[in-house]
Scaffold this motif. Structure first.
Motif, PDB file in Angstrom:
ATOM      1  N   UNK A  24       0.841  -1.197   0.000  1.00  0.00           N
ATOM      2  CA  UNK A  24       0.000   0.000   0.000  1.00  0.00           C
ATOM      3  C   UNK A  24       0.879   1.251   0.000  1.00  0.00           C
ATOM      4  N   UNK A  25       1.854   1.289   0.872  1.00  0.00           N
ATOM      5  CA  UNK A  25       2.755   2.440   0.964  1.00  0.00           C
ATOM      6  C   UNK A  25       3.551   2.603  -0.333  1.00  0.00           C
ATOM      7  N   UNK A 135      -9.379   0.449  -1.666  1.00  0.00           N
ATOM      8  CA  UNK A 135      -9.673  -0.913  -1.203  1.00  0.00           C
ATOM      9  C   UNK A 135      -8.630  -1.377  -0.185  1.00  0.00           C
ATOM     10  N   UNK A 136      -7.359  -1.066  -0.455  1.00  0.00           N
ATOM     11  CA  UNK A 136      -6.304  -1.425   0.498  1.00  0.00           C
ATOM     12  C   UNK A 136      -6.498  -0.692   1.816  1.00  0.00           C
ATOM     13  N   UNK A 137      -6.787   0.614   1.751  1.00  0.00           N
ATOM     14  CA  UNK A 137      -6.975   1.411   2.972  1.00  0.00           C
ATOM     15  C   UNK A 137      -8.142   0.862   3.787  1.00  0.00           C
ATOM     16  N   UNK A 138      -9.192   0.460   3.112  1.00  0.00           N
ATOM     17  CA  UNK A 138     -10.356  -0.111   3.806  1.00  0.00           C
ATOM     18  C   UNK A 138      -9.973  -1.416   4.499  1.00  0.00           C
ATOM     19  N   UNK A 139      -9.292  -2.283   3.764  1.00  0.00           N
ATOM     20  CA  UNK A 139      -8.872  -3.571   4.323  1.00  0.00           C
ATOM     21  C   UNK A 139      -7.934  -3.386   5.506  1.00  0.00           C
ATOM     22  N   UNK A 140      -7.049  -2.393   5.408  1.00  0.00           N
ATOM     23  CA  UNK A 140      -6.061  -2.134   6.463  1.00  0.00           C
ATOM     24  C   UNK A 140      -6.608  -1.263   7.591  1.00  0.00           C
ATOM     25  N   UNK A 141      -7.883  -0.888   7.474  1.00  0.00           N
ATOM     26  CA  UNK A 141      -8.553  -0.058   8.483  1.00  0.00           C
ATOM     27  C   UNK A 141      -7.840   1.293   8.676  1.00  0.00           C
ATOM     28  N   UNK A 142      -7.504   1.914   7.560  1.00  0.00           N
ATOM     29  CA  UNK A 142      -6.845   3.230   7.554  1.00  0.00           C
ATOM     30  C   UNK A 142      -7.897   4.264   7.138  1.00  0.00           C
ATOM     31  N   UNK A 148      -9.764  10.279   2.209  1.00  0.00           N
ATOM     32  CA  UNK A 148      -9.033  11.147   1.281  1.00  0.00           C
ATOM     33  C   UNK A 148      -8.925  10.513  -0.105  1.00  0.00           C
ATOM     34  N   UNK A 149      -8.633   9.236  -0.143  1.00  0.00           N
ATOM     35  CA  UNK A 149      -8.489   8.527  -1.416  1.00  0.00           C
ATOM     36  C   UNK A 149      -9.818   8.457  -2.167  1.00  0.00           C
ATOM     37  N   UNK A 150     -10.911   8.241  -1.441  1.00  0.00           N
ATOM     38  CA  UNK A 150     -12.231   8.179  -2.078  1.00  0.00           C
ATOM     39  C   UNK A 150     -12.632   9.536  -2.656  1.00  0.00           C
ATOM     40  N   UNK A 151     -12.266  10.610  -1.974  1.00  0.00           N
ATOM     41  CA  UNK A 151     -12.577  11.944  -2.491  1.00  0.00           C
ATOM     42  C   UNK A 151     -11.854  12.167  -3.824  1.00  0.00           C
ATOM     43  N   UNK A 152     -10.591  11.806  -3.879  1.00  0.00           N
ATOM     44  CA  UNK A 152      -9.826  11.952  -5.125  1.00  0.00           C
ATOM     45  C   UNK A 152     -10.384  11.036  -6.205  1.00  0.00           C
ATOM     46  N   UNK A 153     -10.732   9.811  -5.851  1.00  0.00           N
ATOM     47  CA  UNK A 153     -11.310   8.875  -6.812  1.00  0.00           C
ATOM     48  C   UNK A 153     -12.556   9.469  -7.461  1.00  0.00           C
ATOM     49  N   UNK A 154     -13.407  10.075  -6.668  1.00  0.00           N
ATOM     50  CA  UNK A 154     -14.623  10.692  -7.206  1.00  0.00           C
ATOM     51  C   UNK A 154     -14.307  11.815  -8.182  1.00  0.00           C
ATOM     52  N   UNK A 155     -13.306  12.620  -7.868  1.00  0.00           N
ATOM     53  CA  UNK A 155     -12.915  13.708  -8.765  1.00  0.00           C
ATOM     54  C   UNK A 155     -12.336  13.181 -10.067  1.00  0.00           C
TER      55      UNK A 155
END
Length: 188
Positions: A24-25, A135-142, A148-155
């Motif tokens: 992820x990193x 998806x990784x952030x969700x799985x890793x509970x971050x 933040x990632x979902x906001x960018x994904x939407x844009x």
């Protein structure tokens, strides 16, 4: 059998991601490099575009891309990591393809259509990347990183739709009419 990447890194296993968090990193570093590269590339696309709607879309996306870099800084901070990029070979290739389109087309509707094609390839790469990172952030509970990632994904998805609309409403037709005009001139 060593992979190409292992050979170029000397096969050092300490360079390899050992778990999803490390992967992820590493993927965040990749998109961080990509977004920073786009900050440099989008002004070139703007300067080469002629359609005003396309120029406005590129200019808006440049501002968004700068915000995406800021959000990635926040993602790294939320993970307690230093924001740093790692060369993204996929984005490097997409940018080079876009540069090639600029070299191989004359300024006007055809080049504008090419700019949209190159831009949408970039958008699709970003959509795939941000979707995977979310998806990784969700799985890793971050959770802070996920938001933040979902906001960018939407844009990124909205930018892709806007480019399709610009192409579909008039630009591709203009480029096609240039083809017909060129054929008519050759026939005369």
């Amino acid at each position: 059998m060593a992979t190409k990447n292992e050979k170029s890194k000397g096969g050092n296993s300490s360079d390899k991601a050992k778990n999803l968090e490390e992967f992820f990193l590493d993927s965040l570093k990749d998109i961080y490099w990509a977004e920073n590269a786009l900050v440099k590339t989008l002004p070139v696309m703007f300067d080469n575009a002629t359609d005003q709607k396309l120029k406005t879309a590129i200019d808006t996306h440049l501002a968004q891309t700068k915000e995406h870099v800021n959000r990635l800084d926040q993602v790294f901070e939320s993970l307690g990591e230093k924001a740093e990029g790692k060369k993204c070979l996929a984005m490097e290739g997409l940018i080079k393809e876009g540069e090639e389109i600029l070299e191989e087309t004359e300024k006007g509707a055809v080049r504008d259509a090419g700019i949209i094609a190159a831009s949408q390839k970039i958008e699709h790469y970003e959509i795939a990347t941000y979707g995977t990172l979310a998806a990784f952030a969700k799985t890793l509970n971050k959770r802070p990183a996920l938001d933040l990632l979902l906001k960018t994904l939407g844009e990124e998805k909205k930018s892709d739709c806007l480019l399709s609309t610009i192409a579909d409403t008039n630009l591709n037709s203009q480029a096609a009419s240039q083809d017909f005009q060129a054929k008519d001139e050759k026939a005369d």
